[in-house]
Design an enzyme around this catalytic site. Structure first.
Site, short mmCIF file in Angstrom:
data_model
loop_
_atom_site.label_atom_id
_atom_site.label_comp_id
_atom_site.label_asym_id
_atom_site.label_seq_id
_atom_site.Cartn_x
_atom_site.Cartn_y
_atom_site.Cartn_z
N LYS A 5 -0.98 -6.63 -3.35
CA LYS A 5 -0.47 -5.50 -2.55
C LYS A 5 0.48 -6.05 -1.50
CE LYS A 5 -2.81 -1.37 -0.85
NZ LYS A 5 -4.04 -0.94 -0.15
C1 E4P Z 1 -4.91 2.32 -0.04
O1 E4P Z 1 -4.31 1.58 -0.79
C2 E4P Z 1 -4.52 2.56 1.36
O2 E4P Z 1 -4.50 1.37 2.06
C3 E4P Z 1 -5.46 3.56 1.95
O3 E4P Z 1 -5.58 4.67 1.06
C4 E4P Z 1 -5.09 4.02 3.34
O4 E4P Z 1 -5.94 5.08 3.71
P1 E4P Z 1 -6.12 5.56 5.23
O5 E4P Z 1 -4.85 6.22 5.66
O6 E4P Z 1 -7.27 6.53 5.17
O7 E4P Z 1 -6.42 4.35 6.03
#
Ligand code: E4P
Length: 217
Positions: free
Chosen positions: A83
């Site tokens: 990522k």
């Molecule tokens: C996933 O890949 C993201 O990092 C995550 O969905 C972020 O979610 P949040 O906005 O609830 O922290």
């Protein structure tokens, strides 16, 4: 639409896998912090619980260090998906890794133009954050609609991974739009099963069954 669990909690991931509701997992530094676990160890455990992609996020901001971190992370298991943030260095890293056959999830996407860049860099997944978009006075689902339209216009193969999902309506809308994946906190995945008429139906059937005085088996 594929379901990814947006968590680093092993017990939750196991439960979803056992119910056939797990196509992959996404983590981020905040979720790792919340789990209280060692990043490498917990990522390895998660990778063993699913055949699907498991996103593990780099924390460097420059391309060279991102590549070094990615090298460490991709050795954890074959299903690790690196990522990277939606920055120029992140896109450079995405291009280098996907050219080398590694899955990449380009994260922190907040505009359709950013998603266009991720697709051009060859991303396996792009992660538009709908909940955080909503929090800031925009419509997160409009962003998903725009990205779907643009990707379809040019037959980009990058998968739209709806992230920052907060509730069941985000999931329903994502499926209507034709998003490829939604990554959700386990509580959101479990909330999809709830319907008042299902509960009422079970109560009614069990009440009548008790009156028969029978048992099964
Ligand atoms: C996933 O890949 C993201 O990092 C995550 O969905 C972020 O979610 P949040 O906005 O609830 O922290």
């Amino acid at each position: 639409m594929k379901f990814f669990a947006d968590t680093a909690e092993i017990a939750d991931i196991k439960e979803l896998a056992e119910a056939g509701l797990l196509d992959g997992v996404t983590t981020n530094p905040s979720l790792i912090h919340k789990s209280g676990r060692n990043f490498m160890e917990v990522t390895k455990e998660i990778c063993a619980l699913t055949d699907g992609p498991v996103s593990a996020e780099v924390v460097a901001l420059d391309h060279g260090t991102m590549m070094k971190e990615a090298e460490v992370l991709r050795k954890i298991a074959d299903n690790v998906c690196i990522k990277v943030p939606l920055t120029i260095d992140g896109l450079k890293t995405c291009k280098a890794l996907t050219d080398d056959g590694t899955m990449v999830n380009v994260t922190l996407c907040f505009s359709a133009n950013q998603a266009l860049l991720a697709a051009k860099a060859g991303a396996t997944f792009v992660s538009p954050f709908v909940g955080r978009h909503d929090d800031n006075g925009f419509d997160g689902m409009d962003l998903i609609r725009d990205i779907r339209l643009i990707y379809d216009n040019y037959a980009f193969e990058t998968q739209i991974l709806v992230a920052s999902v907060r509730h069941a309506t985000h999931v329903l809308e994502s499926a209507r739009i034709g998003a490829d994946v939604a990554t959700m906190p386990p509580a959101v995945i479990k909330s999809l099963v709830k319907h008042v008429l299902t509960d009422k139906g079970i109560d009614g059937f069990l009440a009548d069954w008790a009156k028969t005085g029978q048992t099964i088996g």
